[in-house]
Design a protein around this motif. Structure first.
Motif, PDB file in Angstrom:
ATOM      1  N   CYS A  32       0.898  -1.151   0.118  1.00 29.63           N
ATOM      2  CA  CYS A  32       0.218  -0.001   0.118  1.00 29.63           C
ATOM      3  C   CYS A  32       0.825   1.203  -0.053  1.00 29.63           C
ATOM      4  O   CYS A  32       0.687   2.232  -0.678  1.00 29.63           O
ATOM      5  CB  CYS A  32      -0.806   0.044   1.213  1.00 29.63           C
ATOM      6  N   ARG A  33       1.877   1.186   0.686  1.00 26.67           N
ATOM      7  CA  ARG A  33       2.822   2.223   0.680  1.00 26.67           C
ATOM      8  C   ARG A  33       3.507   2.659  -0.585  1.00 26.67           C
ATOM      9  O   ARG A  33       3.675   3.711  -1.135  1.00 26.67           O
ATOM     10  CB  ARG A  33       3.819   2.219   1.774  1.00 26.67           C
ATOM     11  N   GLN A  34       3.847   1.528  -1.192  1.00 24.29           N
ATOM     12  CA  GLN A  34       4.699   1.552  -2.435  1.00 24.29           C
ATOM     13  C   GLN A  34       3.750   2.217  -3.609  1.00 24.29           C
ATOM     14  O   GLN A  34       4.239   2.791  -4.486  1.00 24.29           O
ATOM     15  CB  GLN A  34       5.465   0.281  -2.727  1.00 24.29           C
ATOM     16  N   THR A  35       2.288   1.579  -3.625  1.00 24.91           N
ATOM     17  CA  THR A  35       1.464   2.044  -4.507  1.00 24.91           C
ATOM     18  C   THR A  35       0.564   3.226  -4.166  1.00 24.91           C
ATOM     19  O   THR A  35      -0.454   3.569  -4.929  1.00 24.91           O
ATOM     20  CB  THR A  35       0.702   0.812  -4.941  1.00 24.91           C
ATOM     21  N   ASN A  36       0.855   3.861  -3.272  1.00 17.35           N
ATOM     22  CA  ASN A  36       0.037   4.779  -2.504  1.00 17.35           C
ATOM     23  C   ASN A  36      -1.548   4.435  -2.482  1.00 17.35           C
ATOM     24  O   ASN A  36      -2.583   5.358  -2.740  1.00 17.35           O
ATOM     25  CB  ASN A  36       0.086   6.097  -3.589  1.00 17.35           C
ATOM     26  N   LEU A  37      -1.575   3.348  -2.071  1.00 14.29           N
ATOM     27  CA  LEU A  37      -3.147   2.819  -1.995  1.00 14.29           C
ATOM     28  C   LEU A  37      -3.597   3.046  -0.222  1.00 14.29           C
ATOM     29  O   LEU A  37      -2.955   2.597   0.657  1.00 14.29           O
ATOM     30  CB  LEU A  37      -3.050   1.337  -2.111  1.00 14.29           C
ATOM     31  N   LEU A  38      -4.527   4.125  -0.317  1.00 14.36           N
ATOM     32  CA  LEU A  38      -4.901   4.105   1.241  1.00 14.36           C
ATOM     33  C   LEU A  38      -5.610   2.862   1.737  1.00 14.36           C
ATOM     34  O   LEU A  38      -6.232   2.219   1.255  1.00 14.36           O
ATOM     35  CB  LEU A  38      -6.277   5.157   1.217  1.00 14.36           C
ATOM     36  N   TYR A  39      -4.956   2.703   2.827  1.00  6.49           N
ATOM     37  CA  TYR A  39      -5.274   1.417   3.601  1.00  6.49           C
ATOM     38  C   TYR A  39      -5.674   1.610   5.162  1.00  6.49           C
ATOM     39  O   TYR A  39      -5.318   2.630   5.747  1.00  6.49           O
ATOM     40  CB  TYR A  39      -4.222   0.319   3.659  1.00  6.49           C
ATOM     41  N   TYR A  40      -6.760   0.816   5.694  1.00 11.18           N
ATOM     42  CA  TYR A  40      -7.099   1.011   7.134  1.00 11.18           C
ATOM     43  C   TYR A  40      -7.157  -0.422   7.641  1.00 11.18           C
ATOM     44  O   TYR A  40      -7.858  -1.292   7.448  1.00 11.18           O
ATOM     45  CB  TYR A  40      -8.295   1.758   6.994  1.00 11.18           C
ATOM     46  N   PRO A  41      -6.095  -0.371   8.487  1.00  8.88           N
ATOM     47  CA  PRO A  41      -5.870  -1.886   9.243  1.00  8.88           C
ATOM     48  C   PRO A  41      -7.079  -2.111  10.107  1.00  8.88           C
ATOM     49  O   PRO A  41      -7.266  -1.291  10.960  1.00  8.88           O
ATOM     50  CB  PRO A  41      -4.550  -1.963  10.052  1.00  8.88           C
ATOM     51  N   MET A  42      -7.551  -3.477  10.280  1.00 10.27           N
ATOM     52  CA  MET A  42      -8.659  -3.698  11.095  1.00 10.27           C
ATOM     53  C   MET A  42      -8.276  -4.901  11.841  1.00 10.27           C
ATOM     54  O   MET A  42      -8.912  -5.445  12.861  1.00 10.27           O
ATOM     55  CB  MET A  42      -9.957  -3.826  10.355  1.00 10.27           C
ATOM     56  N   ARG A  43      -7.118  -5.455  11.545  1.00 10.33           N
ATOM     57  CA  ARG A  43      -6.505  -6.583  12.461  1.00 10.33           C
ATOM     58  C   ARG A  43      -7.511  -7.582  12.605  1.00 10.33           C
ATOM     59  O   ARG A  43      -7.981  -8.313  11.867  1.00 10.33           O
ATOM     60  CB  ARG A  43      -5.805  -6.249  13.697  1.00 10.33           C
ATOM     61  N   SER A  44      -7.766  -8.145  14.069  1.00 10.57           N
ATOM     62  CA  SER A  44      -8.803  -9.256  14.271  1.00 10.57           C
ATOM     63  C   SER A  44     -10.072  -8.613  14.698  1.00 10.57           C
ATOM     64  O   SER A  44     -10.676  -9.369  15.637  1.00 10.57           O
ATOM     65  CB  SER A  44      -8.067 -10.119  15.224  1.00 10.57           C
ATOM     66  N   THR A  45     -10.446  -7.592  13.978  1.00  3.88           N
ATOM     67  CA  THR A  45     -11.703  -7.001  14.679  1.00  3.88           C
ATOM     68  C   THR A  45     -12.764  -8.010  14.406  1.00  3.88           C
ATOM     69  O   THR A  45     -12.885  -8.947  13.555  1.00  3.88           O
ATOM     70  CB  THR A  45     -12.296  -5.778  13.697  1.00  3.88           C
ATOM     71  N   ARG A  46     -13.744  -8.076  15.664  1.00  8.41           N
ATOM     72  CA  ARG A  46     -14.920  -9.138  15.628  1.00  8.41           C
ATOM     73  C   ARG A  46     -15.912  -8.720  14.492  1.00  8.41           C
ATOM     74  O   ARG A  46     -16.410  -7.727  14.374  1.00  8.41           O
ATOM     75  CB  ARG A  46     -15.574  -9.141  16.870  1.00  8.41           C
ATOM     76  N   LEU A  47     -16.072  -9.386  13.522  1.00  6.16           N
ATOM     77  CA  LEU A  47     -17.104  -9.218  12.337  1.00  6.16           C
ATOM     78  C   LEU A  47     -18.307 -10.280  12.708  1.00  6.16           C
ATOM     79  O   LEU A  47     -18.271 -11.220  12.920  1.00  6.16           O
ATOM     80  CB  LEU A  47     -16.361  -9.687  10.967  1.00  6.16           C
ATOM     81  N   VAL A  48     -19.187  -9.568  12.505  1.00  5.56           N
ATOM     82  CA  VAL A  48     -20.573 -10.083  12.952  1.00  5.56           C
ATOM     83  C   VAL A  48     -21.801  -9.946  11.925  1.00  5.56           C
ATOM     84  O   VAL A  48     -21.791  -8.876  11.285  1.00  5.56           O
ATOM     85  CB  VAL A  48     -21.130  -9.964  14.211  1.00  5.56           C
ATOM     86  N   ASN A  49     -22.428 -10.954  11.504  1.00 10.04           N
ATOM     87  CA  ASN A  49     -23.855 -10.861  11.186  1.00 10.04           C
ATOM     88  C   ASN A  49     -24.822 -11.643  11.835  1.00 10.04           C
ATOM     89  O   ASN A  49     -24.986 -12.700  11.745  1.00 10.04           O
ATOM     90  CB  ASN A  49     -23.844 -11.674   9.656  1.00 10.04           C
ATOM     91  N   LYS A  50     -25.278 -10.838  12.725  1.00  9.41           N
ATOM     92  CA  LYS A  50     -26.223 -11.353  13.837  1.00  9.41           C
ATOM     93  C   LYS A  50     -27.563 -11.729  13.323  1.00  9.41           C
ATOM     94  O   LYS A  50     -28.351 -11.164  12.485  1.00  9.41           O
ATOM     95  CB  LYS A  50     -26.474 -10.433  14.945  1.00  9.41           C
TER      96      LYS A  50
END
Length: 199
Positions: free
Chosen positions: A75-93
């Motif tokens: 992302c840094r090399q290609t100037n791609l905007l990125y937003y790290p979310m790591r191990s965020t709990r993802l839910v579809n309740k």
């Protein structure tokens, strides 16, 4: 708490093997009782009445961290905007929940990541794609047995792809050759070589 009698996992084996505990016959209310603060270090998922807890091994975390470093470097090399979310709990309740090893959104901050990565060492399986499909993650990568496979979500499920849709021109086969060096080399050296490769 729900499963105190079965925790903690055997810490003597954590350098080589993930420790996994699956609880069948559960429901969403049982899943919600699992307080992430109480079970720090465990990745928790839910699907089809099964709660799965994983305590990642040292090798598992090494591979996940190298993949994370390389995505950031790309992302840094290609100037791609990125937003790290790591191990965020993802839910579809109340259908599914998953905590990926690494995840990112690109272009803007989003509630569901564009990309989730799973390291399958001695836990997890391609069946995790069912959880990610329910949640709606557009691209999923799996590292297993020294190979990386990219998947893209379509109407009828995930299909394997050779190149990432969010990181253009990045092929799974190229990435895995750098990631697997993580067992014996510093991420600093690997990242430097990777940047030279993608220039």
């Amino acid at each position: 708490m729900l499963i105190n009698a079965k925790l903690p996992f055997d810490l003597n084996h954590l350098s080589q093997k993930d420790q996994t505990l699956s609880l069948a016959g559960m429901n969403w209310a049982d899943y919600e009782k699992l307080d992430s603060q109480e079970y720090l270090g465990y990745r928790v998922s839910y699907f089809n009445g099964v709660i799965t807890l994983v305590s990642p091994s040292q090798n598992h975390e090494v591979i996940a961290e190298v993949i994370n470093y390389l995505i950031v470097a790309y992302c840094r090399q290609t100037n791609l905007l990125y937003y790290p979310m790591r191990s965020t709990r993802l839910v579809n309740k109340p259908l599914a929940a998953k905590e990926p090893d690494v995840s990112f959104s690109f272009g803007a901050r989003k509630s569901i990541p564009d990309l989730a990565i799973e390291v399958i060492f001695s836990s997890g399986s391609i069946d995790d794609l069912k959880k990610y499909k329910s949640i709606g993650v557009a691209e999923v990568w799996f590292w297993q047995d020294n190979q990386i496979t990219f998947y893209q979500l379509a109407n009828d499920g995930y299909t394997e792809i050779a190149n990432s849709i969010f990181l253009p021109n990045l092929a799974a086969r190229d990435l895995e050759s750098f990631v697997n060096r993580g067992f014996s080399e510093s991420p600093l050296t690997i990242e430097s070589d990777f940047i030279n490769f993608i220039k």
